[in-house]
Scaffold this active site. Sequence first.
Site, PDB file in Angstrom:
ATOM      1  N   CYS A 107      15.841  14.804 -18.343  1.00  0.00           N
ATOM      2  CA  CYS A 107      16.338  13.786 -17.413  1.00  0.00           C
ATOM      3  C   CYS A 107      16.951  12.673 -18.249  1.00  0.00           C
ATOM      4  O   CYS A 107      16.807  12.661 -19.476  1.00  0.00           O
ATOM      5  CB  CYS A 107      15.237  13.253 -16.494  1.00  0.00           C
ATOM      6  SG  CYS A 107      13.973  12.278 -17.362  1.00  0.00           S
ATOM      7  N   LYS A 149      -8.487   3.465   7.474  1.00  0.00           N
ATOM      8  CA  LYS A 149      -7.482   2.411   7.313  1.00  0.00           C
ATOM      9  C   LYS A 149      -8.144   1.049   7.107  1.00  0.00           C
ATOM     10  O   LYS A 149      -7.666   0.229   6.310  1.00  0.00           O
ATOM     11  CB  LYS A 149      -6.560   2.374   8.540  1.00  0.00           C
ATOM     12  CG  LYS A 149      -5.579   3.532   8.623  1.00  0.00           C
ATOM     13  CD  LYS A 149      -4.583   3.488   7.488  1.00  0.00           C
ATOM     14  CE  LYS A 149      -3.567   4.622   7.568  1.00  0.00           C
ATOM     15  NZ  LYS A 149      -2.657   4.493   8.708  1.00  0.00           N
ATOM     16  N   LEU A 195       0.870  -1.178   0.000  1.00  0.00           N
ATOM     17  CA  LEU A 195       0.000   0.000   0.000  1.00  0.00           C
ATOM     18  C   LEU A 195       0.904   1.224   0.000  1.00  0.00           C
ATOM     19  O   LEU A 195       1.474   1.593   1.036  1.00  0.00           O
ATOM     20  CB  LEU A 195      -0.918   0.006   1.229  1.00  0.00           C
ATOM     21  CG  LEU A 195      -2.159  -0.906   1.157  1.00  0.00           C
ATOM     22  CD1 LEU A 195      -1.776  -2.375   1.040  1.00  0.00           C
ATOM     23  CD2 LEU A 195      -3.039  -0.695   2.384  1.00  0.00           C
ATOM     24  N   ILE A 196       1.061   1.834  -1.153  1.00  0.00           N
ATOM     25  CA  ILE A 196       2.056   2.886  -1.322  1.00  0.00           C
ATOM     26  C   ILE A 196       1.394   4.251  -1.398  1.00  0.00           C
ATOM     27  O   ILE A 196       0.425   4.449  -2.128  1.00  0.00           O
ATOM     28  CB  ILE A 196       2.931   2.616  -2.570  1.00  0.00           C
ATOM     29  CG1 ILE A 196       4.099   3.596  -2.641  1.00  0.00           C
ATOM     30  CG2 ILE A 196       2.097   2.625  -3.853  1.00  0.00           C
ATOM     31  CD1 ILE A 196       5.169   3.197  -3.639  1.00  0.00           C
ATOM     32  N   GLY A 229       3.674   0.709   5.508  1.00  0.00           N
ATOM     33  CA  GLY A 229       4.816   1.375   6.131  1.00  0.00           C
ATOM     34  C   GLY A 229       4.536   1.830   7.548  1.00  0.00           C
ATOM     35  O   GLY A 229       5.242   2.698   8.065  1.00  0.00           O
ATOM     36  N   GLN A 272      -1.772   4.322  14.609  1.00  0.00           N
ATOM     37  CA  GLN A 272      -0.772   3.258  14.635  1.00  0.00           C
ATOM     38  C   GLN A 272      -0.398   2.825  16.051  1.00  0.00           C
ATOM     39  O   GLN A 272       0.721   2.381  16.297  1.00  0.00           O
ATOM     40  CB  GLN A 272       0.469   3.690  13.840  1.00  0.00           C
ATOM     41  CG  GLN A 272       0.169   3.869  12.363  1.00  0.00           C
ATOM     42  CD  GLN A 272       1.331   4.427  11.562  1.00  0.00           C
ATOM     43  OE1 GLN A 272       2.460   4.441  12.033  1.00  0.00           O
ATOM     44  NE2 GLN A 272       1.053   4.899  10.357  1.00  0.00           N
TER      45      GLN A 272
END
Length: 482
Positions: free
Chosen positions: A456, A265, A183-184, A287, A296
Site C-alpha cells: 500500500c 448500551k 464511540l467507534i 452513530g 434506537q
Amino acid sequence: MKFIIKLFPEITIKSKSVRQRFIKILQGNIRNVLRRFDDDARVRMDWDKLIVSSRNDQFREQAIEALACIPGIQAFLEVQASKFTDLHDIFEQVKAVWGDQLEGKTFCVRAKRHGKHEFSSLEVERYVGGGLNQHCVSNGVRLKNPDVKINLEIDGEELFIVSAIHQGLSGMPIATQEDVLSLISGGFDSGVASFQFIKRGCRVHYCFFNLGGAAHEIGVKQVAYHLWNRFGSSHRVRFTAVDFEPVVAEILEKIDNGQMGVVLKRMMMRAAAKVADEFQIPALVTGECVGQVSSQTLTNLNVIDRVTDKVILRPLITWDKPDIISEARRIGTLEFAETMPEYCGVISKKPTVKAELSRIEAEEENFDFAILDKVVAEARYLDIRRIGEETAAEVQEVETTAESGDNEVILDIRSMDEHNEKPLLVEGREVMHIPFFKLTTAFGDLPKEKTYLLYCDRGVMSKLQALYLKEKGFANVKVYRP
C-alpha cells in the site's frame, strides 16, 4: 507553488476578534498538515484569506490533496503570484499565461481587488478582456457560461492569476470547538458520525469497545487512523480500546434477554463517560439513528442517556441509511465498514423497543459493576499517530522487503480508485490487485506454494493486513516497501 485559501463563510461573519482567532487556528492547522511532508510550507494570514506558499513544487499534488481535506476551507485557488505596475502590465502577464489556451474558445475575465488602486475591478475586467480579445485567436468574449473563465485577484501591489480552483471541505477549523469522544465500532454509522464532528471543528477522540478479538480491533484502528490521517492530522487525538467481552459475558448471564441490548448500551455509555472524564472531554458522539435498530427507539435512547450527565451527540439521528452509506463512500470509510463485523445487535433474540427505566435499573442490580470498573481501568490508550508505529512493532515477525523473488507475488491491496489512479508496475514481477477489504476472503483461495508481498502507499494498511493474516495462520505473507 502558491494557494489562496478562501474561508468557510460562517467564519467571515463572526465578530472581528472571533474571526481572527478562527483564522489563526486554521493557519496553524494548515501549517501542521503541510509540514508533515513539506518543511518549506509557509502560511500567511490576511483579513479574509490565507496564503500558502512553498518552493517545493514537487509536493503540489500532495498539497492539493491535503488542503481539500482540512476543515474550515471553503475553496482554495492555485495561483501564479507577481508584482504589477499598471493595467497594461496586468494584461501582458495574463496574456502570457492564458493567451495560448483561448484559441477557438469563448472567455470572460473576472477580477477581485483588495487595497487602493487607480482602477476598479470592472475596469480590470474590461481592459484585460478587451486586450485578450484583440490579441488572441479566440471565439470572443462571453460573459455568461464561457468556455474559459479567467479569474484574477489583486491585493495591493500583488497580482494573483488563478490557474485552478479547488473545492475545500468547508466546516469549522479543528480546535475552534471543544473535544468530543466518539464511540467507534468501525461500521458505516460511527465513522460518518465521527467525520461530522471533525468537520464541525472538534478534536474527535475515539473509544472502541472490543467484542470481537484482535482482528476486530485492528479493523477499527484502520477506520480511526484513516479519519485522522485524512481529515484531522493537524492535532493529536487518542484511541482508547476497552475489552468489553467480560461485560458482555456478565450481561448474558445476569440480564433478561429482552433487556440486554439497552443494558449493553448503558454500560458502554458509563464506560465512555469514565474515559471522557479522564481527559476532560465534555461530550460523547454515537452513530445512532432513530428507529434503525431496536435499541434506537426514542424511548430506549432516553433510557440509555440517563446513565451519564455527559452530552450525547447523535449527528445521524434522522439520516436515512442510503445517505449514511453514500457519505461513508465519499469520505473513504465505506470499504472498511463493508467488511467490519457487527456484534452489538446479536445478543438479544427479542429485544425490547420500549424499555422501562425502572425495569432496566432492576435488571442492572444483578450486574457486578466491579467488572465494568475493571475493564475501564485496564483500557489501553494510544496516541493515534502511533498506530502505524505500534502496528510495525506488532508485525515485527512479518518480514518487510524492498525486493521480490521468483516465487513471490506482489499484492496491491489499495482501493480500486488508488489502484486505477497510480497502478503498481514492477518490471519482471507478477502484480495482483486485491483491495484490502476483499483480502480476508480472497487470500485463502490463492496458491499456497507462493509467498505474497502486500503493498500500500504508506505501509500502514499492508502491515495491519499482514498481522491479521498471520493471526489467521497464513505464514506466506510479507510486507512490500520498495
